[in-house]
Design an enzyme around this catalytic site. Structure first.
Site, PDB file in Angstrom:
ATOM      1  N   CYS A  34       0.753  -1.405   0.194  1.00 38.25           N
ATOM      2  CA  CYS A  34      -0.005   0.089  -0.475  1.00 38.25           C
ATOM      3  C   CYS A  34       0.191   1.162   0.129  1.00 38.25           C
ATOM      4  CB  CYS A  34      -1.072  -0.002   1.440  1.00 38.25           C
ATOM      5  SG  CYS A  34      -0.255  -0.238   2.466  1.00 38.25           S
ATOM      6  N   HIS A 278      -1.901   1.828   6.962  1.00 38.66           N
ATOM      7  CA  HIS A 278      -2.126   1.289   6.184  1.00 38.66           C
ATOM      8  C   HIS A 278      -1.388   2.948   5.079  1.00 38.66           C
ATOM      9  CE1 HIS A 278      -3.715   0.397   2.499  1.00 38.66           C
ATOM     10  NE2 HIS A 278      -5.205   0.918   2.814  1.00 38.66           N
TER      11      HIS A 278
END
Length: 341
Positions: A34, A278
């Site tokens: 990510c 994230h």
């Protein structure tokens, strides 16, 4: 900040349904990709970089700039599937930006730019790419007793913005970065004229600005071996005029006058805590609309939603890196015409 590793199994926070808006393509999350995915979206939103790589006739093999070129050009196409970028991830892994390790976005950003410089056979082009992001500064050190001044020249590819744990603004962060700091007691610096450590005034003065200004909001703080994330609020504008923010004292005598008007083109966002989180990205597309890219999911959003990344809440993702493109004052950003395939 040192690279933050997490041995825990990481589950992607992206939406399970792949989606796409306009001709923006998402990127699948492979393990812990990510961070790279968000950076690729910011690179893709930087027209100058894409144009330079598109015009390059590479002879390189198995290099980071070669695979970066391939994935960025693939991201410009009008296909609906997520852009293929496994080869780029594997190439990064061979260059010690490892798969399945939680990375720091600013560190990976700088590493990619440095690997372009090291591995691209066309050194003139490599220098041109690096110059897109290069902020040239004067290092300044003044003895507070004899007034002797020592200066040098350095450059930064991203400016590290120190933030406070109360409400802050990007403009205040920039002013603080270029504010000279007094060093006394145990922080004294050696003065060549005095021949010993003396109280000093130290800092940076601006010499020149780049086409793409990258600002790193330092939300991770180390204390006694423990890293924590600062969720405090830091506001930032959609347009930025450096000449209206910095005082004359922040400018070097060698300051090169240039367009100081910037338009925000990408926001790298971190959700979660220091050791587990994230990355996603908000990017400004050539139609001037904002889009949120969360791995393979892409959706159009409003500027108000981008502003939600200011921080102030543990539940919301917070802006971690801001990329501004230089635009002549009074003009909208210009984008390349035509669609690449």
């Amino acid at each position: 900040m040192s690279r933050r590793m997490c041995s825990m199994f990481y589950r992607s926070w992206s939406l399970p349904i792949e989606s796409r808006s306009q001709d923006l393509r998402g990127l699948r999350n492979y393990g812990l990709s990510c961070c790279v995915n968000a950076l690729l979206q910011s690179f893709s939103a930087t027209r100058e970089l894409v144009d330079l790589l598109e015009g390059w006739n590479p002879v390189d093999k198995e290099s980071v700039p070669l695979y970066l070129r391939k994935v960025l050009l693939a991201m410009q196409s009008d296909q609906s599937q997520p852009a293929p970028h496994k080869d780029f991830l594997h190439c990064l892994d061979r260059n010690y930006i490892h798969d399945n390790v939680q990375q720091d976005a600013d560190e990976v950003f700088l590493s990619i730019l440095n690997l372009i410089q090291q591995q691209m056979s066309d050194k003139a082009l490599a220098q041109e790419i690096q110059s897109l992001y290069k902020v040239t500064v004067e290092t300044y050190l003044q003895c507070l007793e004899c007034k002797y001044i020592e200066t040098g020249t350095s450059f930064l590819l991203s400016l590290p913005m120190h933030i406070r744990e109360s409400h802050d603004s990007l403009e205040d962060c920039m002013r603080f970065f270029f504010e000279l700091q007094e060093l006394r007691d145990g922080d004294k610096c050696y003065c060549e004229r005095c021949g010993e450590k003396k109280p000093s005034k130290q800092g940076f003065k601006l010499i020149s600005l780049p086409s793409v200004l990258c600002l790193h909001l330092k939300r991770f703080r180390n204390s006694r071996g423990y890293t924590r994330k600062l969720h405090c609020k830091v506001t930032f504008p959609e347009t930025l005029n450096i000449s209206e923010i910095l005082t004359a004292e922040a400018l070097s005598e060698r300051y090169v006058q240039s367009d100081s008007q910037y338009s925000l083109c990408a926001v790298i966002v971190h959700s979660g805590v220091a050791m587990f989180g994230h990355y996603t990205a908000y990017v400004r597309h050539k139609d001037q609309s904002w889009y949120h890219t969360n791995d393979s999911s892409v959706r159009q959003v409003s500027w108000k939603e981008v502003q939600n990344t200011y921080g102030g809440s543990l539940r919301e993702g917070t802006a971690y890196m801001l990329l501004y493109r230089q635009t002549p004052e009074g003009k909208q950003p210009e984008w390349s015409s035509g669609r690449r395939s």
